[in-house]
Design an enzyme around this catalytic site. Structure first.
Site, short mmCIF file in Angstrom:
data_model
loop_
_atom_site.label_atom_id
_atom_site.label_comp_id
_atom_site.label_asym_id
_atom_site.label_seq_id
_atom_site.Cartn_x
_atom_site.Cartn_y
_atom_site.Cartn_z
N GLU A 133 37.58 33.71 44.46
CA GLU A 133 36.70 33.07 43.38
C GLU A 133 36.15 31.92 43.31
OE1 GLU A 133 40.15 32.50 40.33
OE2 GLU A 133 40.85 34.41 40.55
N GLU A 240 43.94 43.41 42.98
CA GLU A 240 44.87 43.00 41.64
C GLU A 240 44.80 43.62 40.64
OE1 GLU A 240 44.31 38.92 41.13
OE2 GLU A 240 43.93 38.51 43.28
O1 HAH Z 1 41.64 37.17 35.72
C1 HAH Z 1 41.41 36.00 35.71
C2 HAH Z 1 40.87 35.11 34.75
C3 HAH Z 1 40.40 33.91 34.97
C4 HAH Z 1 40.79 33.23 36.05
C5 HAH Z 1 41.36 33.86 37.18
C6 HAH Z 1 41.58 35.26 36.94
C7 HAH Z 1 42.41 35.99 38.07
N1 HAH Z 1 42.86 35.23 38.89
C8 HAH Z 1 43.91 36.12 39.81
C9 HAH Z 1 45.06 36.39 38.86
C10 HAH Z 1 46.38 35.78 39.05
C11 HAH Z 1 46.75 35.11 40.24
O2 HAH Z 1 48.13 35.30 40.89
C12 HAH Z 1 45.81 35.70 41.41
O3 HAH Z 1 46.20 34.98 42.54
C13 HAH Z 1 44.38 35.28 41.17
O4 HAH Z 1 43.33 35.80 42.04
#
Ligand code: HAH
Length: 331
Positions: A133, A240
């Site tokens: 990210e 994910e």
């Molecule tokens: O869908 C999002 C919206 C805003 C910020 C981050 C995300 C996703 N961010 C993810 C989600 C859960 C965590 O456990 C993961 O490590 C991360 O990669």
């Protein structure tokens, strides 16, 4: 009752099927994991704040347990994640006397972290989300503001990949992001990854987090994103996957169970998503859900704390949902 087909067997000719796990779900979902999946990712246990909480303290116990489960069950493991602006301890960015660390100190600490963590799991983890990210969601900036960027400039990304490659030359190294199918963000990710590849940075793949909803992102955006990332000549992992029953801006918190309409839409959505994944089987190497069954999902806390969600193919009692049958019957 009919025998439930194994997801990993149904997709044996297409891609690996993975799940994010944590010490609790490793126990509560052990049967589903052993039956349906051939890849796992530590949901939190390999993140910086968990595995390296203080400069001189590493905490490997939970990650070791997850890696052990993968080994016992002949599963592969994805490493998540080495460089991220979230779930990263403050000490990493601080000078001993207080104030912001400089680039040399940050890189020395990052190299020590990567040498230790990537080195420890070399025989367990076949690929790493090296950077998670880093691309900005909104606006014209390519990269999001972070202490990484403030201290080291955009070169922190290439540095992380180089350190990871030195620590395990055999590991496949990924850039991972969410909202990866939004056209504007997609093009920023393409710009970043293309530039890394052009500079000879050891990057091997793009991770599409695929935190999707019932109606968004549209199938055409998903297809376009897969096409664009594939055009870079890199491997793609869906890293994910979950299908929230609430749209991003829907904050309702009154439901104790999903509505019939939600389940109907989710069934059709999963059918559509896996039809697309099968179509791009040549470039998609692994499809990982960000969890196993509806009894636990990170979406129960995000974006609305304490609001239940039902995003997976297995319900709260670990039974296959109609979505599961649509996915396996479509293969
Ligand atoms: O869908 C999002 C919206 C805003 C910020 C981050 C995300 C996703 N961010 C993810 C989600 C859960 C965590 O456990 C993961 O490590 C991360 O990669």
């Amino acid at each position: 009752i009919g025998v439930v087909p194994k997801l990993r067997d149904v997709f044996a000719g297409y891609f690996r099927i993975g799940a994010a796990v944590n010490p609790r779900t490793l126990v509560s979902s052990a049967d589903l994991l052993a039956r349906h999946f051939n890849c796992i990712t530590a949901e939190n246990e390999m993140k910086f704040e968990r595995i390296h909480p203080h400069e001189e303290t590493y905490a490997f116990e939970d990650a070791d347990r997850l890696a052990g489960f993968a080994r016992e069950h002949g599963m592969k493991m994805r490493g998540h994640t080495l460089v991220w602006h979230n779930q990263t301890p403050d000490w990493l960015f601080e000078k001993p006397g207080g104030g912001l660390a400089d680039k040399a100190l940050l890189y020395a600490r990052l190299k020590a972290h990567i040498d230790t963590v990537v080195g420890r799991y070399k025989s367990d983890v076949f690929c790493w989300d090296v950077v998670n990210e880093a691309v900005a969601d909104e606006g014209s900036e390519l990269l999001r503001e972070s202490k990484w960027l403030r201290i080291a400039g955009e070169e922190f990304i290439a540095k992380a990949f180089e350190f990871a490659h030195e620590a395990d030359p055999d590991a496949l190294l990924f850039y991972n992001d969410y909202n990866e199918s939004h056209p504007a963000k997609r093009e920023k990710i393409v710009t970043l990854v293309r530039s890394l590849k052009a500079r000879g940075v050891p990057i091997h793949g793009v991770g599409l987090q695929a935190h999707w909803q019932l109606r968004s992102p549209p199938a055409d955006d998903i297809r376009a994103a897969i096409e664009r990332y594939a055009s870079l000549g890199l491997k793609l992992h869906i890293t994910e996957l979950d299908v929230s029953v609430f749209e991003w801006d829907d904050r309702r918190a009154d439901l104790k169970s999903p509505t019939a309409e939600m389940m109907e839409l989710q069934e059709r959505r999963y059918e559509q998503i896996f039809r697309i994944f099968r179509e791009y089987r040549d470039v998609i190497e692994c499809v990982t859900f960000w969890g196993v069954a509806d009894d636990y999902t990170w979406l129960d806390h995000f974006p609305v704390r304490g609001r239940k969600n039902w995003p997976f193919l297995f319900d709260e009692r670990h039974q296959p949902k109609p979505s599961f049958w649509k996915v396996v019957n479509g293969a």
